[in-house]
Design a protein around this motif. Structure first.
Motif, short mmCIF file in Angstrom:
data_model
loop_
_atom_site.label_atom_id
_atom_site.label_comp_id
_atom_site.label_asym_id
_atom_site.label_seq_id
_atom_site.Cartn_x
_atom_site.Cartn_y
_atom_site.Cartn_z
N ARG A 33 -16.95 -15.92 85.97
CA ARG A 33 -15.60 -15.17 86.38
C ARG A 33 -14.69 -15.89 85.42
NH1 ARG A 33 -15.05 -15.62 92.62
NH2 ARG A 33 -15.94 -17.69 92.38
N PHE A 34 -14.72 -17.04 85.23
CA PHE A 34 -13.81 -17.95 84.39
C PHE A 34 -13.66 -17.40 82.91
CE2 PHE A 34 -10.27 -20.78 84.93
CZ PHE A 34 -10.37 -21.57 83.82
N ARG A 35 -14.71 -16.77 82.40
CA ARG A 35 -14.98 -16.36 81.18
C ARG A 35 -14.09 -15.62 80.39
NH1 ARG A 35 -21.64 -16.64 81.58
NH2 ARG A 35 -21.89 -18.87 82.29
N THR A 36 -13.54 -14.45 81.46
CA THR A 36 -12.94 -13.67 81.08
C THR A 36 -11.28 -13.79 81.20
OG1 THR A 36 -13.04 -12.50 83.17
CG2 THR A 36 -14.49 -11.90 81.31
N VAL A 37 -11.04 -14.83 81.80
CA VAL A 37 -9.60 -15.56 81.95
C VAL A 37 -9.02 -15.55 80.55
CG1 VAL A 37 -8.10 -17.24 82.86
CG2 VAL A 37 -9.97 -16.48 84.26
N PRO A 38 -7.62 -14.92 80.73
CA PRO A 38 -7.06 -15.38 79.13
C PRO A 38 -6.81 -16.69 78.96
CG PRO A 38 -5.89 -13.73 80.65
CD PRO A 38 -6.98 -14.09 81.32
N PRO A 39 -6.47 -16.97 77.66
CA PRO A 39 -6.51 -18.43 77.28
C PRO A 39 -5.23 -19.04 77.87
CG PRO A 39 -6.54 -16.95 75.39
CD PRO A 39 -6.43 -16.08 76.46
N LEU A 40 -5.32 -20.25 78.30
CA LEU A 40 -4.28 -21.04 79.39
C LEU A 40 -3.54 -22.06 78.25
CD1 LEU A 40 -7.26 -22.14 81.99
CD2 LEU A 40 -5.59 -20.26 82.04
N ARG A 41 -2.36 -22.13 78.75
CA ARG A 41 -1.55 -23.23 78.47
C ARG A 41 -1.19 -24.01 79.43
NH1 ARG A 41 -3.06 -21.10 74.25
NH2 ARG A 41 -2.08 -19.76 72.54
N ILE A 42 -1.55 -25.08 79.50
CA ILE A 42 -1.58 -26.10 80.54
C ILE A 42 -0.74 -27.20 80.02
CG2 ILE A 42 -2.92 -28.06 82.03
CD1 ILE A 42 -5.57 -25.91 81.68
N ASN A 43 0.35 -27.52 80.98
CA ASN A 43 1.21 -28.36 80.52
C ASN A 43 1.35 -29.59 81.69
OD1 ASN A 43 3.15 -25.96 79.54
ND2 ASN A 43 2.59 -27.33 78.05
N PRO B 126 -3.73 -33.78 65.32
CA PRO B 126 -2.20 -33.28 65.38
C PRO B 126 -1.87 -31.86 64.95
CG PRO B 126 -2.77 -35.17 63.99
CD PRO B 126 -3.94 -34.30 64.07
N TYR B 127 -2.68 -31.25 64.06
CA TYR B 127 -2.28 -29.86 63.83
C TYR B 127 -3.62 -29.04 63.94
CZ TYR B 127 1.21 -32.60 60.99
OH TYR B 127 2.09 -33.55 60.79
N PRO B 128 -3.68 -28.51 65.35
CA PRO B 128 -4.86 -27.64 65.83
C PRO B 128 -5.06 -26.31 64.89
CG PRO B 128 -3.75 -28.34 67.79
CD PRO B 128 -2.75 -28.65 66.42
N ASP B 129 -3.98 -25.92 64.23
CA ASP B 129 -4.17 -24.57 63.77
C ASP B 129 -4.69 -24.58 62.49
OD1 ASP B 129 -1.87 -26.14 62.71
OD2 ASP B 129 -0.85 -24.00 62.30
N GLU B 130 -5.00 -25.82 61.91
CA GLU B 130 -5.66 -26.06 60.65
C GLU B 130 -7.31 -25.99 60.78
OE1 GLU B 130 -4.68 -29.91 59.26
OE2 GLU B 130 -2.65 -29.16 58.38
N GLY C 215 -1.88 -22.12 67.93
CA GLY C 215 -0.82 -21.22 67.40
C GLY C 215 -0.46 -19.87 68.31
N PRO C 216 0.91 -19.38 67.95
CA PRO C 216 1.17 -18.19 68.91
C PRO C 216 0.40 -17.47 69.22
CG PRO C 216 2.88 -18.73 67.09
CD PRO C 216 1.49 -19.55 66.72
N LEU C 217 0.07 -17.18 70.46
CA LEU C 217 -0.84 -16.03 71.08
C LEU C 217 -2.04 -16.38 70.61
CD1 LEU C 217 1.18 -12.72 70.72
CD2 LEU C 217 1.25 -14.39 72.29
N GLU C 218 -2.57 -17.42 70.29
CA GLU C 218 -3.92 -17.79 69.80
C GLU C 218 -4.86 -17.68 70.75
OE1 GLU C 218 -6.00 -20.63 66.51
OE2 GLU C 218 -4.45 -21.32 67.39
#
Length: 334
Positions: free
Chosen positions: A302-312, A120-124, A143-146
């Motif tokens: 090539r995907f290893r350098t892709v910035p973190p994704l936010r998938i909805n 429930p709380y990934p940032d922990e 977390g923001p920009l994590e």
């Protein structure tokens, strides 16, 4: 002409490592670095080296980090795990459920290629998880920009959709019923409900209660203080089922006196009477997307350098019996 059989020496020459290292890596013995072991196993598959069925298929483990869960959340996490397993197996990986606290033991199995944070709380735990330098993806909200990947539903859109749908039935006064304001998904649904209500000139009350202590007392106190919304949007189906039960005990009819909407479309939503209008969230597909995030980062350089994704992933409104036209008379206890 028959194809030449690939040997350990062929693999060693192709990779620039010793035959000894190739042998130990393919036999699962220690003494070979994790990255080297993966390179050897991948090359063996690509070059057609005769592997055992387990070696040929299993490209590594994805650990599914979970924690003790309550009875309400069991269905959610089970569905996410199912999706993660199905997607991983299709690409030759194995999903291994683990308790989240095991991350703090300081080491991972050499076969682990990535981590799913199904908590429930990934940032922990995300900071510790990121310290292993493996792909990490969480359900819910990072977390923001994590710098980890995230897979979640479109919670704000769900709240807006509920307000707009209820407005077509004449509702203008809503309450959001929930028990844990720390969960960002619920906060986003509440924000969406408020934004949707604003569009149609409606209002929203925030009805918070302790899920361990129960709903009856705060619901009665809310009613006695003048709270009389024509529709209740509940943070999840478990709360919605409790709301319908408590309202029935108070002589308040659903949906004749008040409409009730849930979230998730758990099995109970179709079994309660009246059956529950709710938002169906694609939990199995969310689990699959989480595995795919890790697989892409592991298998595609090539995907290893892709910035973190936010998938909805977009959910679906399921209309059943618990919603109806707004009553012209405010509801009251009988």
């Amino acid at each position: 002409m028959a194809r030449k059989r690939v040997t350990l020496q062929d693999l060693a020459d192709a990779l620039g490592v010793s035959k000894f290292s190739v042998s130990r890596a393919l036999s699962g013995k220690p003494g070979v670095g994790k990255d080297t072991r993966r390179r050897i196993e991948s090359a063996a598959r690509d070059m057609g080296y005769p592997l055992t069925p387990e070696q040929a298929y299993n490209k590594g483990q994805i650990w599914f980090m979970r924690q003790e869960i309550d009875r309400v959340s069991t269905e959610l996490w089970s569905n996410i795990l199912l999706g993660a397993e199905q997607q991983a197996e299709a690409y030759g990986y194995t999903v291994v459920p683990k308790q989240a606290h095991s991350l703090f033991d300081g080491s991972l199995d050499e076969a682990v290629v990535g981590l799913i944070l199904a908590v429930p709380y990934p940032d922990e735990i995300s900071g510790t998880a990121s310290g292993f330098n493996l792909p990490v993806v969480c359900s819910g909200y990072a977390g923001p920009l994590e710098h980890i990947d995230q897979v979640s539903g479109t919670d704000w859109e769900a709240g807006v959709t509920i307000a707009r749908y209820l407005a077509t039935l004449g509702h203008r006064k809503f309450a959001f019923v929930h028990g844990d304001a720390r969960l960002l998904g619920r906060a986003e649904r509440f924000r969406g409900l408020c934004d949707g209500a604003k569009e149609i000139g409606g209002t929203v009350d925030d009805l918070v209660f302790d899920e361990q202590a129960g709903l009856r007392k705060p619901l009665i106190e809310y009613m006695d203080a003048g709270g009389k919304p024509s529709a209740l949007f509940c943070a999840h189906d478990g709360i919605a089922v409790s709301v319908i039960s408590e309202l029935a005990l108070l002589g308040i009819r659903v949906p004749d006196d008040v409409s009730v909407v849930g979230f998730n479309d758990f099995i109970s939503a179709s079994q309660v009477a009246p059956s529950l209008t709710t938002i169906r969230t694609p939990h199995v597909e969310m689990g699959a997307a989480m595995s795919r995030c890790i697989i892409d980062r592991v298998s595609n350089p090539r995907f290893r350098t892709v910035p973190p994704l936010r998938i909805n992933l977009v959910p679906e409104l399921i209309i059943r019996e618990s919603t109806g036209p707004a009553s012209p008379v405010p509801w009251q206890r009988r």
